[in-house]
Structure formats: C-alpha cells, structure tokens
Motif scaffolding. Structure first.
Motif, PDB file in Angstrom:
ATOM      1  N   GLY A 150      71.582 -10.891   3.024  1.00 50.51           N
ATOM      2  CA  GLY A 150      72.231 -10.641   4.440  1.00 50.51           C
ATOM      3  C   GLY A 150      71.286  -9.966   4.641  1.00 50.51           C
ATOM      4  O   GLY A 150      70.729  -9.431   5.059  1.00 50.51           O
ATOM      5  N   LEU A 151      70.701 -10.579   6.428  1.00 48.08           N
ATOM      6  CA  LEU A 151      70.022 -10.424   7.490  1.00 48.08           C
ATOM      7  C   LEU A 151      70.285  -9.509   8.323  1.00 48.08           C
ATOM      8  O   LEU A 151      70.957 -10.792   9.295  1.00 48.08           O
ATOM      9  CB  LEU A 151      68.527 -11.327   6.982  1.00 48.08           C
ATOM     10  CG  LEU A 151      67.666 -11.155   8.194  1.00 48.08           C
ATOM     11  CD1 LEU A 151      66.926 -10.245   8.173  1.00 48.08           C
ATOM     12  CD2 LEU A 151      66.237 -12.449   8.466  1.00 48.08           C
ATOM     13  N   LEU A 152      69.769  -8.709   8.615  1.00 45.56           N
ATOM     14  CA  LEU A 152      71.037  -8.093  10.364  1.00 45.56           C
ATOM     15  C   LEU A 152      69.559  -7.859  11.218  1.00 45.56           C
ATOM     16  O   LEU A 152      68.523  -7.664  10.414  1.00 45.56           O
ATOM     17  CB  LEU A 152      71.551  -6.802   9.799  1.00 45.56           C
ATOM     18  CG  LEU A 152      73.518  -7.501   9.292  1.00 45.56           C
ATOM     19  CD1 LEU A 152      73.733  -5.866   9.275  1.00 45.56           C
ATOM     20  CD2 LEU A 152      74.056  -8.415   9.936  1.00 45.56           C
ATOM     21  N   GLY A 153      70.278  -7.784  12.155  1.00 46.76           N
ATOM     22  CA  GLY A 153      68.825  -7.117  12.939  1.00 46.76           C
ATOM     23  C   GLY A 153      69.458  -7.956  14.788  1.00 46.76           C
ATOM     24  O   GLY A 153      70.500  -8.842  15.146  1.00 46.76           O
ATOM     25  N   ARG A 154      69.131  -7.028  15.787  1.00 48.00           N
ATOM     26  CA  ARG A 154      69.524  -7.250  17.341  1.00 48.00           C
ATOM     27  C   ARG A 154      69.111  -8.758  17.799  1.00 48.00           C
ATOM     28  O   ARG A 154      68.072  -9.619  17.177  1.00 48.00           O
ATOM     29  CB  ARG A 154      68.803  -6.594  18.282  1.00 48.00           C
ATOM     30  CG  ARG A 154      69.856  -4.944  17.683  1.00 48.00           C
ATOM     31  CD  ARG A 154      70.602  -4.925  18.505  1.00 48.00           C
ATOM     32  NE  ARG A 154      71.277  -3.608  18.210  1.00 48.00           N
ATOM     33  CZ  ARG A 154      72.375  -3.040  18.200  1.00 48.00           C
ATOM     34  NH1 ARG A 154      73.495  -3.866  18.655  1.00 48.00           N
ATOM     35  NH2 ARG A 154      72.580  -1.624  18.484  1.00 48.00           N
ATOM     36  N   ASN A 155      69.163  -9.889  18.743  1.00 48.65           N
ATOM     37  CA  ASN A 155      69.035 -10.790  18.973  1.00 48.65           C
ATOM     38  C   ASN A 155      67.014 -10.561  19.694  1.00 48.65           C
ATOM     39  O   ASN A 155      66.874  -9.140  20.024  1.00 48.65           O
ATOM     40  CB  ASN A 155      69.129 -10.966  20.159  1.00 48.65           C
ATOM     41  CG  ASN A 155      70.998 -11.858  19.812  1.00 48.65           C
ATOM     42  OD1 ASN A 155      71.254 -11.855  19.474  1.00 48.65           O
ATOM     43  ND2 ASN A 155      72.069 -11.726  21.188  1.00 48.65           N
ATOM     44  N   GLY A 167      63.902 -11.034  15.580  1.00 48.34           N
ATOM     45  CA  GLY A 167      63.048 -11.602  14.469  1.00 48.34           C
ATOM     46  C   GLY A 167      62.977 -12.378  13.499  1.00 48.34           C
ATOM     47  O   GLY A 167      62.723 -12.821  12.828  1.00 48.34           O
ATOM     48  N   LYS A 168      64.346 -12.578  13.733  1.00 49.00           N
ATOM     49  CA  LYS A 168      65.092 -12.811  12.520  1.00 49.00           C
ATOM     50  C   LYS A 168      65.046 -14.844  11.882  1.00 49.00           C
ATOM     51  O   LYS A 168      65.045 -14.814  10.498  1.00 49.00           O
ATOM     52  CB  LYS A 168      67.026 -12.741  12.827  1.00 49.00           C
ATOM     53  CG  LYS A 168      66.793 -11.428  12.815  1.00 49.00           C
ATOM     54  CD  LYS A 168      68.899 -10.981  12.449  1.00 49.00           C
ATOM     55  CE  LYS A 168      69.271 -11.816  13.936  1.00 49.00           C
ATOM     56  NZ  LYS A 168      69.486 -10.901  15.072  1.00 49.00           N
ATOM     57  N   SER A 169      65.204 -15.296  12.810  1.00 52.35           N
ATOM     58  CA  SER A 169      64.690 -16.533  13.578  1.00 52.35           C
ATOM     59  C   SER A 169      63.310 -17.261  12.453  1.00 52.35           C
ATOM     60  O   SER A 169      62.898 -18.118  12.200  1.00 52.35           O
ATOM     61  CB  SER A 169      65.751 -17.401  14.259  1.00 52.35           C
ATOM     62  OG  SER A 169      66.549 -17.097  14.932  1.00 52.35           O
ATOM     63  N   SER A 170      62.256 -15.848  13.087  1.00 55.01           N
ATOM     64  CA  SER A 170      61.253 -16.275  12.960  1.00 55.01           C
ATOM     65  C   SER A 170      60.824 -15.856  11.035  1.00 55.01           C
ATOM     66  O   SER A 170      59.742 -16.578  10.704  1.00 55.01           O
ATOM     67  CB  SER A 170      59.945 -15.559  13.683  1.00 55.01           C
ATOM     68  OG  SER A 170      60.411 -16.012  15.219  1.00 55.01           O
ATOM     69  N   LEU A 171      61.800 -14.935  11.106  1.00 54.55           N
ATOM     70  CA  LEU A 171      61.236 -14.722   9.828  1.00 54.55           C
ATOM     71  C   LEU A 171      62.364 -16.193   8.636  1.00 54.55           C
ATOM     72  O   LEU A 171      61.910 -16.036   7.526  1.00 54.55           O
ATOM     73  CB  LEU A 171      61.975 -13.243   9.269  1.00 54.55           C
ATOM     74  CG  LEU A 171      62.527 -12.750   7.995  1.00 54.55           C
ATOM     75  CD1 LEU A 171      60.596 -12.598   7.732  1.00 54.55           C
ATOM     76  CD2 LEU A 171      62.322 -11.483   7.423  1.00 54.55           C
ATOM     77  N   ASN A 207      62.036  -3.121  14.614  1.00 48.43           N
ATOM     78  CA  ASN A 207      60.617  -2.665  14.925  1.00 48.43           C
ATOM     79  C   ASN A 207      59.702  -3.751  14.268  1.00 48.43           C
ATOM     80  O   ASN A 207      59.098  -3.403  13.494  1.00 48.43           O
ATOM     81  CB  ASN A 207      60.977  -1.438  15.210  1.00 48.43           C
ATOM     82  CG  ASN A 207      61.690  -0.438  15.805  1.00 48.43           C
ATOM     83  OD1 ASN A 207      61.427  -0.738  17.296  1.00 48.43           O
ATOM     84  ND2 ASN A 207      62.063   0.375  15.582  1.00 48.43           N
ATOM     85  N   GLY A 208      60.403  -4.769  14.129  1.00 46.49           N
ATOM     86  CA  GLY A 208      58.847  -5.552  13.583  1.00 46.49           C
ATOM     87  C   GLY A 208      58.909  -5.459  11.595  1.00 46.49           C
ATOM     88  O   GLY A 208      58.053  -6.463  10.900  1.00 46.49           O
TER      89      GLY A 208
END
Length: 214
Positions: free
Chosen positions: A32-37, A40-44, A196-197
């Motif tokens: 699972g990959l979490l992160g705020r809107n 960069g989740k979609s880029s990853l 933070n990237g």
C-alpha cells in the motif's frame, strides 16, 4: 517475484517532486502507498510502470536491474487514476480484449448482466470504474498497479474488490494507492507513506500519526 523501485529522482522543471524513493512489492503481498493529494503517488506509479521517465531511478526484479520498462515486458497491468478504456468501446469487447471471463464477472456482480452490449460512455462513473478495476485485477499478469481503485465505488463493491485483491495477491504482486486510506490499511501487507518527496516504510500505524498523515 520481488519488484523494487529505488533511488527515484523526479523533477518538474526545476522543482524536485521525488527524491530517494524506495518501494518494494512481493508476490503474495499487497503493498500500500499512502500520501496526501499532490504528494506524487500517481507520478510514482507512472514511473514504476515505465510511462514517466525521472531524472534517475533503479528498478530491480528479483535483485536484477530491469533493462526495459514494465509495460514493454508485458508482465504488468496498470490501472491509472483516470479512465483508460475508450468511451466508445462495448463492455463485452473489453472483456474479450483483456481475455477476462464475462460470466465470472456477472456471477460476482449480477446487476451488470444487462450492460454487456453497452458502450462505456453509457455507464455511470462508478460502474465504469468497477469494470476497469476488475479487468486490471483479472488480466493475466505478474504485477498489478492500482491507482485510486476505490474511487466512485459503492461500499458493497469496495468490499468485493478488496476480497478479489486478497485472492489475486496469491499469485501476483499488487501495489495499490488510494485516498480512501482505511481500505488500504485493511488489505496491505506492506505500507509506505509518501511525504516530502520520499517514501517511509510504516511498521506501526501510530507512525502515520507521528508523520502527520492521520
């Protein structure tokens, strides 16, 4: 199989978006990959599949550097956060194209039986998303990347898709990201937070509070 994405550096013009990324997926596990809107989740996900080229990255399969993008090797299926099946395509043809059993689908989602000869533009956003998620999971592959699979889905459908993910992970790597984080927490064996990237491996749920995600 083990899939690793390592040392990713991504810039948009002079702005650094991702740096020092590490992400690992394994057959038999949901990562699972979490992160705020906007984190960069979609880029990853795009980088993992090979449709976005960063300044630097290292991808390994079973500890060996990958010489070609995943999409060229044809061992992975990627469901992006946007609709990827053309609006003019008929539902029946999509199942034929992806070599997925229509009867098995309508056995699980019996109210879709009447939609077989509809075009995708005739479906609601949630109905269209459900079919795209199902096709992504059931298409023959060794790695499945899912970006926002639960978006627009009714709660009952979400639970059925979660059960399907847990079934499919037995013979493939599944990497999944969604802003509906309780569902990610529910099905993930390994969890990363993108903040933070960079990615942070989450071992305890309290860490999500410590990092200010929850």
């Amino acid at each position: 199989m083990i899939f690793e994405l390592d040392n990713v550096e991504l810039y948009f013009k002079s702005h650094r978006v991702l740096n020092g990324i590490y992400l690992k997926g394994e057959t038999g596990k949901v990562t699972g990959l979490l992160g705020r809107n906007g984190s960069g989740k979609s880029s990853l996900m795009d980088i993992a599949f090979g449709i976005l080229k960063p300044k630097y990255m290292l991808i390994r399969l079973n500890n060996k550097p990958l010489q070609q993008p995943l999409y060229k090797l044809k061992i992975a299926k990627y469901m992006p956060q946007y609709n990827f099946i053309p609006s003019s395509m008929k539902v029946a043809f999509a199942f034929q194209l992806y070599q997925v059993d229509w009867q098995a689908f309508v056995t699980l989602f019996n109210n879709f039986e009447a939609y077989k000869n509809l075009r995708f533009k005739g479906l609601s956003g949630g109905e269209r998303r459900l079919i795209e998620v199902y096709l992504s999971l059931k298409t023959e592959s060794k790695i499945t990347l899912l970006d926002e699979p639960f978006s627009h889905l009714a709660p009952l459908y979400i639970e059925k898709i979660k059960a399907l993910i847990l079934e499919e992970k037995k013979h493939k790597i599944i990497i999944i990201s969604d802003h509906l984080y309780p569902h990610i927490l529910d099905i993930s064996d390994t969890l990363y937070l993108l903040k933070n990237g960079t990615t942070k491996l989450i071992n305890q749920l309290t860490e999500l509070e410590d990092y200010g995600y929850l």
